[in-house]
Motif scaffolding. Structure first.
Motif, PDB file in Angstrom:
ATOM      1  N   THR A  73       0.809  -1.220   0.000  1.00 27.83           N
ATOM      2  CA  THR A  73       0.000   0.000   0.000  1.00 27.83           C
ATOM      3  C   THR A  73       0.841   1.267   0.000  1.00 27.83           C
ATOM      4  N   TYR A  74       2.000   1.247   0.618  1.00 32.43           N
ATOM      5  CA  TYR A  74       2.901   2.405   0.669  1.00 32.43           C
ATOM      6  C   TYR A  74       2.199   3.647   1.231  1.00 32.43           C
ATOM      7  N   SER A  75       1.329   3.406   2.203  1.00 37.81           N
ATOM      8  CA  SER A  75       0.640   4.501   2.880  1.00 37.81           C
ATOM      9  C   SER A  75       0.218   4.012   4.257  1.00 37.81           C
ATOM     10  N   VAL A  76      -0.086   4.967   5.146  1.00 37.04           N
ATOM     11  CA  VAL A  76      -0.503   4.624   6.510  1.00 37.04           C
ATOM     12  C   VAL A  76      -1.990   4.264   6.507  1.00 37.04           C
ATOM     13  N   SER A  77      -2.300   3.081   7.050  1.00 36.11           N
ATOM     14  CA  SER A  77      -3.684   2.610   7.092  1.00 36.11           C
ATOM     15  C   SER A  77      -4.290   2.674   8.486  1.00 36.11           C
ATOM     16  N   ASP A  78      -3.496   2.451   9.531  1.00 40.26           N
ATOM     17  CA  ASP A  78      -3.969   2.506  10.919  1.00 40.26           C
ATOM     18  C   ASP A  78      -5.199   1.629  11.140  1.00 40.26           C
ATOM     19  N   PHE A  79      -5.043   0.325  10.990  1.00 42.28           N
ATOM     20  CA  PHE A  79      -6.197  -0.565  11.151  1.00 42.28           C
ATOM     21  C   PHE A  79      -6.692  -0.640  12.593  1.00 42.28           C
ATOM     22  N   GLY A  80      -5.888  -0.183  13.537  1.00 41.91           N
ATOM     23  CA  GLY A  80      -6.342  -0.157  14.913  1.00 41.91           C
ATOM     24  C   GLY A  80      -7.513   0.776  15.147  1.00 41.91           C
TER      25      GLY A  80
END
Length: 630
Positions: A73-80
């Motif tokens: 993805t090369y990006s921040v997803s923050d699944f938390g």
């Protein structure tokens, strides 16, 4: 991946053995599979209950995380941020102290008494109206879906890891209604039907956390087709909420394309199974809006609009799935230590996105002309499209520096260029290698050589790759990479085209109905909250012939009033318009309504095109032939 019956049975015995010894106090969690359960039969308010049972810890504090970033993805997803109600319990059922450290991290005290943790997971598709995964432009293929008829289980959105146990085995139970279809390449080790027959528990085995994140699942009302490409089993799972598209019809397109890909790849055969998960969005409020595909090592999740006509869907599937399938070359067979030892919380990135994404995209473009799926002019048009797109990016930025710092500014906004200039870098290397070897070697042969040297279980050292490639090829390849990829010198593409008897020239070119040769002719007007034609509309033959003018506001298209919420969907539809379609567009000009109701004709504009040089030498013609068809 498909495993033999013997291996499956042995894994099952291993899991049972671990479970039977789990209650002994002196056992360590590292010696047990982490038992994980997703219960799709107990979903409430679009939240799936998750249970994590790690086994016995001997430390007083443990850290549990969901991924901040996932591979590809090369990006921040923050699944938390999609987790609610995080709780930890001891062996007597009492709650343990839990501290939430940040968006994705929880610390659990008195961990020696920890029996299990539980929490609820929201889906990301519903949240995309609020900005979605990683920011304002959601990337739905990395997300999750929870609805009565479909579950997109990108497992990185549901299951986390303990810092000390990333290399531990996982046993995953998914409880779902018995009527659901289900597809996953994760190794299945058993099933159990409930006493009343309404639910089915499927048990899966993963050797380590990476295999959890790398094996998405589809559950629900699915349309599934299978076919073989050489020795590779292809499983196509389609969810079309309004049944507008079938897996059978899409299978015909995918099978033809992937047979061509396999013919192009030849001996590359690094996986026994490859899954394609296609979710077709109906455009409703809570439907996904970030279209595209996410690579996994042996599968891809694709999200596209359900409203696409058959031919447009086929074209999009060819473009996106061919790219993802070529990832079986890199990063599956050729990858750096950053990929092999990926840190989901604070990742480091390879310098070589030009190879991972750029060369992959180049293969996905070149193989189509190589295998006769498109003609030379169509291939040249795709190449010119990439040159034009790349020209709008920072052409003097070091590509390796951008890759290594892809999450940060000013590099993050340049990421899209890996699919544009990255592919063109692959093209230039290919032409150079063909020239140096009298047509006998190209970038595909280079990738095969790298694959033989490394393979999926041996990463390369990131800083050494260019030196290794130079030693394996020619000094000119090293000079090119150091000048144009590591360095900041823009590429003069005409120099490389000239080697193949081609040149860029100005001419009348085909275009679509919202662009002139790749440049948008519509733009948003914030003061009036409208979308208007730019001055470029005068150079788009269709609109010019039908009387559209600069600054005309687009009010409705084919009876649908254009709003801020549906504008992107409407323009995606207009982008896919084809000559012969009946259309009605209502415009507003100086407070008066203007209606254009007509049949679409092919639109043209002025632009650059790649043409064969009539004065090309025989040597140039031979190089062009082996480049495109060799």
């Amino acid at each position: 991946m498909n495993k033999s019956i013997l291996i499956t049975a042995m894994a099952g015995v291993l899991l049972v053995g671990c479970n039977t010894s789990k209650t002994k106090f002196n056992d360590l969690a590292t010696s047990n599979p982490i038992e994980t359960t997703l219960d799709l039969t107990k979903v409430e308010n679009d939240k799936v209950p998750v249970t994590i049972n790690p086994g016995r810890f001997t430390t007083e504090k443990v850290t549990y995380r969901l991924p901040r970033v996932v591979q590809g993805t090369y990006s921040v997803s923050d699944f938390g941020k999609y987790v609610d109600g995080f709780k930890a319990f001891d062996y007597k059922g009492n709650a343990l102290s839990v501290k939430k450290v940040d968006t994705n991290t929880w610390e659990i005290n008195n961990a020696a008494s920890l029996d299990k943790i539980t929490y609820l997971v929201n889906d990301t598709f519903d949240m995309e109206v609020k900005g979605g995964i990683g920011g304002e432009v959601p990337f739905s293929p990395a997300g999750t879906n929870i609805e009565n008829t479909n579950y997109v289980l990108n497992l990185h959105g549901f299951i986390g890891y303990f810092d000390s146990l990333k290399n531990s085995q996982y046993k995953l139970d998914v409880v779902a209604p018995s009527k659901f279809a289900r597809t996953s390449a994760l190794q299945e080790v058993g099933t159990k039907t409930s006493k009343d027959g309404t639910s089915l528990t499927t048990s899966y085995f993963a050797p380590r956390y990476f295999n959890i994140t790398d094996n998405p699942m589809f559950y629900g009302e699915l349309d599934v087709e299978e076919f073989k490409v050489g020795d590779i089993k292809i499983v196509l799972s389609v969810y079309s909420p309004n049944k507008k598209h079938s897996a059978e019809k899409i299978k015909a397109v995918m099978e033809k394309m992937m047979q061509a890909q396999k013919a192009y790849l030849g001996s590359v055969n690094s996986t026994a199974r490859y899954d394609i998960y296609l979710y077709l969005s109906d455009g409703s409020e809570k439907a996904p809006k970030g279209f595209g595909a996410l690579e996994h090592h042996t599968s891809t999740v694709v999200v596209l609009p359900e409203g696409m006509p058959d031919n447009a869907l086929a074209k999009s599937m060819i473009d996106v799935v061919s790219h993802e399938f070529f990832h079986i070359v890199t990063p599956l067979s050729v990858h750096s230590e950053d990929v092999h030892y990926f840190d989901y919380n604070q990742p480091t990135f390879s310098k070589h996105l030009w190879m991972y994404e750029g060369v992959t995209e180049y293969f996905a473009t070149l193989f189509q002309v190589n295998q006769g799926l498109v003609n030379e002019d169509e291939f040249y048009a795709k190449v010119m499209g990439k040159i034009k797109s790349a020209s709008g990016m920072n052409d003097t930025m070091s590509f390796t520096k951008m890759s290594e710092n892809v999450l940060d500014k000013p590099y993050a906004p340049q990421y899209y260029n890996v699919y544009q200039k990255g592919a063109l870098i692959g093209m230039c290397i290919d032409i150079l290698m063909r020239e140096e070897s009298n047509g006998n070697r190209g970038i595909l042969s280079l990738m095969k050589e790298l694959s033989n040297k490394y393979g999926k279980n041996k990463p390369f050292v990131d800083d050494n790759l260019i030196e290794e490639i130079t030693a394996m090829t020619y000094p000119s390849i090293g000079a090119f990479l150091n000048t144009h990829v590591v360095g900041t010198t823009p590429i003069d593409y005409n120099t490389f085209f000239a080697k193949a008897g081609l040149n860029i020239s100005e001419s009348k070119v085909k275009t679509n109905y919202i662009q002139n040769d790749g440049v948008m002719i519509v733009k948003g007007d914030k003061p009036t909250q409208s979308v208007r034609f730019t001055g470029g509309v005068k150079n788009n033959s269709f609109w010019a012939e039908n009387g559209a003018q600069p600054n005309d506001a687009i009010k409705a298209v084919d009876g649908v009033v254009l709003t801020k919420e549906n504008a992107n969907q409407i323009f995606r539809t207009m982008y896919m318009w084809q000559p012969g379609k009946e259309v009605e567009v209502k415009l507003e000009r100086d407070g008066k309504e203007v209606v254009i109701k007509t049949t679409l004709t092919q639109s043209y504009t002025k632009g650059s095109s790649l043409k064969e040089n009539s004065n090309a030498t025989q040597k140039q013609k031979e190089l062009r032939k082996v480049w495109l068809k060799g």
